[in-house]
Design an enzyme around this catalytic site. Structure first.
Site, PDB file in Angstrom:
ATOM      1  NE  ARG A 193      15.263  33.013 -29.763  1.00  0.00           N
ATOM      2  CZ  ARG A 193      14.790  32.395 -30.846  1.00  0.00           C
ATOM      3  NH1 ARG A 193      13.562  32.647 -31.255  1.00  0.00           N
ATOM      4  NH2 ARG A 193      15.531  31.540 -31.520  1.00  0.00           N
ATOM      5  CG  ASP A 194      21.139  37.180 -32.149  1.00  0.00           C
ATOM      6  OD1 ASP A 194      21.401  36.615 -31.069  1.00  0.00           O
ATOM      7  OD2 ASP A 194      21.546  36.764 -33.248  1.00  0.00           O
ATOM      8  CD  GLU A 238      20.588  24.589 -32.892  1.00  0.00           C
ATOM      9  OE1 GLU A 238      19.986  24.915 -33.925  1.00  0.00           O
ATOM     10  OE2 GLU A 238      21.821  24.475 -32.825  1.00  0.00           O
ATOM     11  CG  ASP A 290      29.956  41.446 -42.359  1.00  0.00           C
ATOM     12  OD1 ASP A 290      29.626  40.701 -41.419  1.00  0.00           O
ATOM     13  OD2 ASP A 290      31.096  41.919 -42.455  1.00  0.00           O
ATOM     14  CG  HIS A 324      26.224  27.964 -36.768  1.00  0.00           C
ATOM     15  ND1 HIS A 324      25.688  28.712 -37.789  1.00  0.00           N
ATOM     16  CD2 HIS A 324      25.476  28.211 -35.672  1.00  0.00           C
ATOM     17  CE1 HIS A 324      24.650  29.381 -37.328  1.00  0.00           C
ATOM     18  NE2 HIS A 324      24.503  29.106 -36.045  1.00  0.00           N
ATOM     19  CB  SER A 374      23.213  32.778 -42.967  1.00  0.00           C
ATOM     20  OG  SER A 374      23.940  32.008 -42.032  1.00  0.00           O
ATOM     21  CG  HIS A 375      18.021  29.938 -40.174  1.00  0.00           C
ATOM     22  ND1 HIS A 375      16.848  29.327 -39.842  1.00  0.00           N
ATOM     23  CD2 HIS A 375      18.881  29.614 -39.180  1.00  0.00           C
ATOM     24  CE1 HIS A 375      16.997  28.677 -38.699  1.00  0.00           C
ATOM     25  NE2 HIS A 375      18.216  28.840 -38.278  1.00  0.00           N
ATOM     26  CD  GLN A 417      16.583  25.268 -35.651  1.00  0.00           C
ATOM     27  OE1 GLN A 417      16.295  25.045 -36.817  1.00  0.00           O
ATOM     28  NE2 GLN A 417      17.664  25.929 -35.303  1.00  0.00           N
TER      29      GLN A 417
END
EC number: 6.3.5.3
Lengths: 772, 227
Positions: free
Chosen positions: A140-141, A337, A525, A68, A118-119, A265
């Site tokens: 947040r990114d 996390e 992507d 990841h 993705s999550h 989380q």
């Protein structure tokens, strides 16, 4: 405190595994396997450090070198992106792949950042929180680039609509996306809802965020300038989101201690909303030197990446981190996390102002360390050194795998099994019945049961949202300058041919952006695939990456970043390769955007593009026959580029009042959607197109040939519009007229279908399964 | 004309409310939840959002913000106040308006363009509408079901204090289960109005389903100028 348990034969390991202790106990056995590391990876850590890692170091390496975080299986293929980025493409990029998100220049001094992530796995385990924190993470990114987030979108994929587990997963995911995004005050302007059996045990929850800032306000994740303070701010750190590290903690320390918390989380959107406003005030006050969000791998990632990207080292006192749970071990704190946290690097002279702004927003902020002269990341726990590593070795120099790949053997027979032999409708009544069946099918039915749970209006800048072809938001309130975004992917096409499938996803998203009148500028992507340890999956992956990279080169739009999600499979069965592509386009005034539905009677309907017999992998074969086989429609990126230019020019010059892309379900479905949007009917004739393209009415209606749209042209502009098409060589055909005297659609010589019939078929499907 | 727009932590539509005030030529003034100061404004908007995360109960914590210490007595003294969505919830929690807003009867957040009928065109915020006029306004909430006891509902109806009702076909359901299809109400003086739908999202061509939100803001402009 219980005593250590894993030290019987290899010497005593004290309660905190310090660097000094690690040097003194080289043979101490460590649970690298349980943490997901391979033996050679563990050996490599020992080589880098020239000793065994401490348990804290082992924890950091194990998460940062995970698939990841490290992209270890995919990295070698990214060279295709670099190799295919031309000077023309590079010019648009202010920040490229590798930062938290890419940034593009949209003109007038504005910069826009966007990214999709993705999550998937957390959302299957716990749909609400998995989806919610997926939104939180991508937002947040975007914040960490210095931008105000301005919109979100969510491409979602589920298993069979009628499977009982879909009843559990879908409502939870949708409520999670809405619950988090609505509370943040970000309009949700689009995305996808797709159903396919292949996603039954592995739904895909992808989340995209767009942010905007002035060019000079771009921030980067780097820790520079010795003496600058390292500040952790936002939520307290808790035990949530700790994955493999709990193995380490429980094996090495405190047997019988508190139970380890679940790996999913838990989000607090209110904390994130306050954090957004706080960050924007911090940026405005120019008190932030470097910034990084805390997402996957938490503090391990933030500290090592900030230090690695800077020009010095970093010292962190881990015991200063504010905790929700005082019993957390240092290894757990490094891995946690917990959501809604950020890390900033701040000059000492600006520290007071930084803290004052955080206080105003009731955001907890703590100086936990500083940038140092050295080149190591040093972390202490109550004065003892527990981490002393070259940060780059953690953040960037992870393992790189050249995984074996091989074209799957099943592909030949799959591609030979085309749709040619399937029974097709021949009469008008049969065509009509198939249209209504398609409109009611899970992938084509009305999605407002989902999208009405999202706030699409907040911030007051939304010019278009689903179900239009792209979401469109204004960036500059003075000029109307803004952006359009669309995400697309047809996994069935990618299954039949991953190279073509990826390019078809790119082409569709590109076309959707152009359809609303925006000039496509850049892509992001989200590459959702099965296990990289499967040679067939790895081959699909490489094909898809090459398809995207070479497609982007042909279209002249750079890849700005994105995300790879592997291991999307149930047992040995992988999902269809699903490379979701998000395209961002720019408009100098979004008031000019072209909506998808027609409304003015008398306007002329044109079909742009050529229709071929291309039904393999399409929605008709899927819905009517449960068939998947053959080869996907032909990719023609030159045709897409020309069509895009025509659509943008037509929008700018006011030549079209409505435009709708042809994709899933072909012309028939596009006509139905454009009619239902405003409830204004149309008369349509197909003879000219059938004759020109050498096809029958069925093919004209249901083929999924690419590079096609329908447009509604005001009579007064018809000559200018057709002159432009002719001059540029754009294939076009006059196929109908908008007509408020026609109830629904009258396909002349074939069938007539009323608006009620269309809407009845289209809107009942999701409420029938999930309730009104 | 100065119209204050309160920002609580978690307010979302404060910038939209300010934009709507500007759209009619008013001057929006930002009011901070932590400051017990109305900064001399002529009217106040409590905007939509999730104040304090809507934890405990929607609007329940916002009620205790320092700015409310000033606002509640001022509203009782006649200061025009408009509560939109979360702002309406804050008004009921503050007892400036009766009743309560509860979870939608279908248990989902719902974002739709709704038809409303103006039932009272004489309040400070609705004088530019015609009595009985039907308008289209954005509705978006998870907890928008208006409830009150029968006596309160009868009182509201009897005194003409129902300001907006959802337009619902005979026997049909309204979007959130509100009693008697009530979308918005006013106090006895008609200076405090609360409603669940969002007029601030309906003030600009191309950015919302209608321009039917504008009369809210032109109404208050005239009210203040004439006062």
């Amino acid at each position: 405190m219980s005593t250590s348990t894993a030290s019987s034969s290899t010497g005593h390991v004290p309660h905190v595994d310090t660097v000094g202790n690690a040097g003194a106990t080289p043979d101490h056995e460590q649970p690298w396997l349980e943490l997901g590391l391979k033996e050679d990876e563990y050996q490599r850590i020992r080589d880098i450090l020239d000793r065994r890692p401490t348990s804290a170091e082992l924890a950091m390496y194990s998460v940062m070198w995970s698939e990841h975080c490290s992209y270890k299986s995919s990295k070698v293929h990214f060279k295709h992106f670099a190799d295919n980025t031309t000077e023309e493409m590079r010019e648009k990029l202010l920040v490229g792949i590798g930062e938290n998100a890419g940034v593009v220049d949209i003109g007038d001094g504005w910069a826009v950042t966007f990214k999709v992530e993705s999550h998937n796995h957390p959302s299957y385990v716990e749909p609400y929180q998995g989806a919610a924190t997926g939104v939180g993470g991508i937002v947040r990114d975007i914040m960490s680039m210095g931008a105000r987030p301005i919109a979100v979108m969510d491409p979602l994929r589920f298993g069979n609509l009628n499977h009982p587990d879909t009843q559990r997963v879908l409502p939870g995911v949708v409520a999670g996306v809405g619950g988090y995004g609505n509370c943040l005050g970000l309009p949700n302007i689009g995305g996808e809802v797709v159903f396919d059996d292949c996603y039954q045990g592995n739904p895909l929850v992808n989340a995209l965020c767009v942010g905007a800032m002035r060019r000079e306000d771009i921030h980067l994740a780097k820790a520079s300038g010795a003496g600058n303070k390292v500040i952790l701010f936002g939520a307290k750190t808790g035990g949530d989101g700790i994955g493999g590290v709990s193995v380490l903690a429980s094996e090495t320390f405190e047997e019988g201690g508190p139970a380890k918390r679940p790996a999913v989380q838990v989000g607090d959107p209110f904390a994130e909303k306050v954090l957004i406003e706080c960050c924007l005030d911090l940026y405005k006050a120019k008190v932030v030197d470097g910034i990084q969000d805390l997402g996957g791998a938490g503090l391990s990632c933030a500290t090592s990446e900030l230090a690695s990207n800077g020009d010095g080292g970093m010292q962190v006192e881990l015991d200063l981190v504010p905790l929700r749970d005082a019993s957390l071990r240092p290894e757990e704190i490094l891995m946690s996390e917990s959501q809604e946290r950020m890390m900033a690097v701040v000059e000492p002279a600006k520290l007071d102002e930084f803290m004052e702004i955080c206080r105003r927003w009731d955001v907890e902020a703590t100086v936990i360390g500083e940038v140092t002269e050295g080149d190591h990341l040093v972390i202490t726990w109550h004065g003892e050194v527990i981490v002393d590593v070259p940060p780059r070795s953690v953040a960037h120099d992870g393992p790189v795998y050249h995984r074996p790949l091989e074209r799957p053997a099943y592909l030949d027979s799959l591609q030979e099994n085309a749709t040619g032999s399937l029974a097709k409708p021949t009469t008008g009544d049969e065509l009509k019945a198939d249209l209504l069946t398609l409109l009611a099918s899970p992938n084509l039915c009305d999605k407002s049961w989902v999208t009405d749970q999202y706030d699409r209006y907040v911030l007051g800048n939304t010019a278009l949202a689903m179900p239009d072809d792209s979401g469109v938001v204004r960036v500059d309130e003075e000029t109307g300058r803004g952006v359009a975004v669309s995400t697309d992917c047809n996994g069935r096409f990618a299954k039949l041919d991953p190279y073509a499938g990826a390019q078809l996803a790119l082409a569709e998203a590109y076309r959707n952006v152009a359809t609303v009148g925006a000039t496509p500028l850049a892509i992001t992507d989200c590459l959702n695939f099965g296990s990289p340890e499967d040679t067939g999956v790895m081959w699909q992956f490489e094909q898809a990456v090459m398809g995207i990279a070479e497609g982007c080169r042909e279209l002249g739009v750079p890849v700005t970043g994105g995300n790879v999600s592997f291991y999307n499979q149930t047992g040995d069965v992988a999902i269809h390769p699903t490379p979701v592509i998000g395209v961002l386009g720019v408009m100098d005034d979004v008031a000019r955007r072209t909506p998808s539905g027609w409304k003015t009677p008398g306007q002329v309907i044109y079909l742009l593009g050529t229709t071929r017999d291309e039904l393999d992998g399409g929605e008709w074969a899927h819905v009517r026959h449960g068939h998947l086989g053959g080869r996907p429609p032909k990719v023609d990126l030159a045709a897409e580029r020309l069509l895009g230019e025509i659509l943008v020019n037509a929008s700018r010059d006011g030549l079209v009042d409505a435009a709708h892309d042809l994709s899933d379900g072909g012309l028939a479905v596009a006509l139905a959607e454009a009619t239902m949007r405003n409830g204004v009917g149309a008369r349509v004739w197909l003879d000219a197109v059938c004759e020109r393209d050498g096809i029958d009415a069925f093919t004209a209606l249901f083929s999924e040939s690419t590079a096609r749209v329908v447009v509604a042209v005001p009579r007064s502009e018809e000559v200018r519009f057709t002159d432009m098409c002719t001059a540029r060589g754009q294939v076009h055909a006059r196929i109908g007229v908008v007509d408020d005297q026609t109830d629904g659609i009258d396909v002349q010589g074939q069938f007539a279908v009323t608006l009620d019939e269309l809407r009845e078929a289209h809107t009942r499907t999701l409420p029938a399964v999930f309730g009104e | 004309m100065k119209v204050g727009v309160v920002t609580f932590p978690g307010s979302l539509d404060d910038r939209d409310a300010a934009r709507a005030v500007r759209a009619v030529g008013g001057e929006p003034v930002s009011l901070w939840h932590g400051d017990a100061d109305l900064r001399g404004v002529d009217a106040v908007i409590l905007p939509g959002g999730f104040s304090y995360g809507d934890y405990l109960r929607c609007g329940a914590i916002a009620r205790f913000a320092p700015v409310m210490d000033q606002l509640v007595p001022a509203a009782k003294g006649g200061l025009p106040v408009l509560g939109i969505c979360n702002g309406f919830q804050v008004l009921t929690e503050s007892h400036l308006l009766p009743g309560a807003l509860i979870r939608n009867d279908h248990r989902k957040f719902n974002c739709v363009d709704t038809r409303l009928r103006v039932e009272n065109a004489q309040t400070a915020w609705t004088s530019d509408f015609e009595q009985g006029q039907e308008i289209t306004i954005v509705l978006k909430n998870g907890e928008g079901g208006f409830v009150a006891d029968e006596r309160t509902l009868d009182e509201l109806e009897g005194e003409g204090r129902v300001v907006f009702r959802y337009v619902v076909p005979e026997g049909g359901r309204n979007p959130n289960g509100s009693y008697r299809h009530i979308a918005g109400i006013t106090n006895e003086r008609g200076n405090v109005v609360g409603l669940m739908p969002h007029p601030e999202h309906c003030v600009e061509e191309g950015y919302g389903p209608s321009l039917d939100g504008l009369p809210f803001f032109t109404s208050i402009l005239k009210q203040v100028v004439n006062a």
